[in-house]
Enzyme design. Structure first.
Site, PDB file in Angstrom:
ATOM      1  CD  GLU A 107       0.741   5.871  -7.351  1.00  6.77           C
ATOM      2  OE1 GLU A 107       0.496   4.720  -7.749  1.00  6.77           O
ATOM      3  OE2 GLU A 107       0.061   6.450  -6.470  1.00  6.77           O
TER       4      GLU A 107
ATOM      5  CG  HIS B 102      -2.866   4.532  -8.828  1.00  6.31           C
ATOM      6  ND1 HIS B 102      -2.017   3.686  -8.167  1.00  6.31           N
ATOM      7  CD2 HIS B 102      -3.807   3.761  -9.411  1.00  6.31           C
ATOM      8  CE1 HIS B 102      -2.421   2.433  -8.341  1.00  6.31           C
ATOM      9  NE2 HIS B 102      -3.516   2.452  -9.084  1.00  6.31           N
TER      10      HIS B 102
ATOM     11  CB  CYS C 159      -4.871   1.388  -5.830  1.00  9.61           C
ATOM     12  SG  CYS C 159      -5.747   0.579  -7.206  1.00  9.61           S
TER      13      CYS C 159
END
Length: 228
Positions: free
Chosen positions: A210, A208, A95
């Site tokens: 994650e 992202h 990001c």
């Protein structure tokens, strides 16, 4: 992790990774995702020494380009990141972390970036080609269109299939000088938005991983296994 900051030929462990803490990163979520993806050792890097001794480096980030670069400069680690990138060891930006690789960013004025992959960070379009309004920031899931990644296994998204979906939250995008640095895009209205980039050992994800479920974990696992 290696303690020889200039030995880029042999890694002690492919799953040893350092995450940079410069005050704007989502450290807990990124750490948990890397652990789940097979990282055997995770270190938090907040100094030049930490960075130069890393084997693999992850730069997370949430916030503006201006604040991100100010954070790196305030901690005196921008030069260390540039030096680490020159070693040829894998470095991944997530990001805002990816956007900081740019030559310049235009969020809250024009600001110099790390200049690791030539390009500019610019606002995503506010309207489509018909004039219809697009929401900014873009928040949500989108499928990826893979570009220069399928013929090169040495990048974090080489493990993906066409149309895999990822989670994004952003108002600005990376516009590389060369389209050969673009690994993937996604459609925003009728625009193509940069979703992943690479230049040699330097890779970046606008989304992202994650927060992208199994697809994101697969990407991080591939990054841990890949030797640049």
């Amino acid at each position: 992790c290696s303690n020889n900051k200039r030995d880029s030929e042999n890694f002690m462990s492919k799953s040893c990774v350092s995450i940079i803490d410069y005050g704007l990163g989502n450290l807990f979520s990124v750490t948990r995702a890397l652990q789940t993806s097979g990282a055997s050792e995770i270190r938090i890097a907040s100094s030049s020494e930490d960075i130069l001794n890393a084997e693999r480096l992850v730069i997370p980030g949430v916030g503006s380009f201006r604040d991100g670069m100010n954070g790196l400069e305030r901690q005196g680690i921008a030069a260390a990141i540039r030096e680490f990138a020159s070693f040829g060891r894998p470095i991944l930006g997530i990001c805002l972390g990816m956007q900081l690789f740019a030559t310049k960013g235009t969020e809250f004025g024009e600001h110099a970036g790390l200049d690791l992959i030539p390009g500019r960070v610019v606002r995503i379009p506010m309207t489509d080609k018909s004039g219809a309004t697009l929401k900014s920031p873009f928040i949500g899931w989108s499928t990826l269109e893979l570009h220069n990644s399928l013929n090169n296994r040495d990048n974090p998204i080489a493990c993906l299939s066409p149309q895999d979906a990822v989670y994004l939250v952003h108002s600005y995008q990376y516009a590389p000088e060369s389209e050969t640095n673009i690994l993937a895009t996604y459609r925003y209205g009728d625009h193509n938005i940069t979703a992943a980039i690479q230049s040699g050992n330097i890779s970046g994800l606008q989304f992202h991983p994650e927060k992208s479920g199994k697809v994101g974990l697969k990407i991080l696992s591939h990054f841990l296994e890949t030797v640049a």
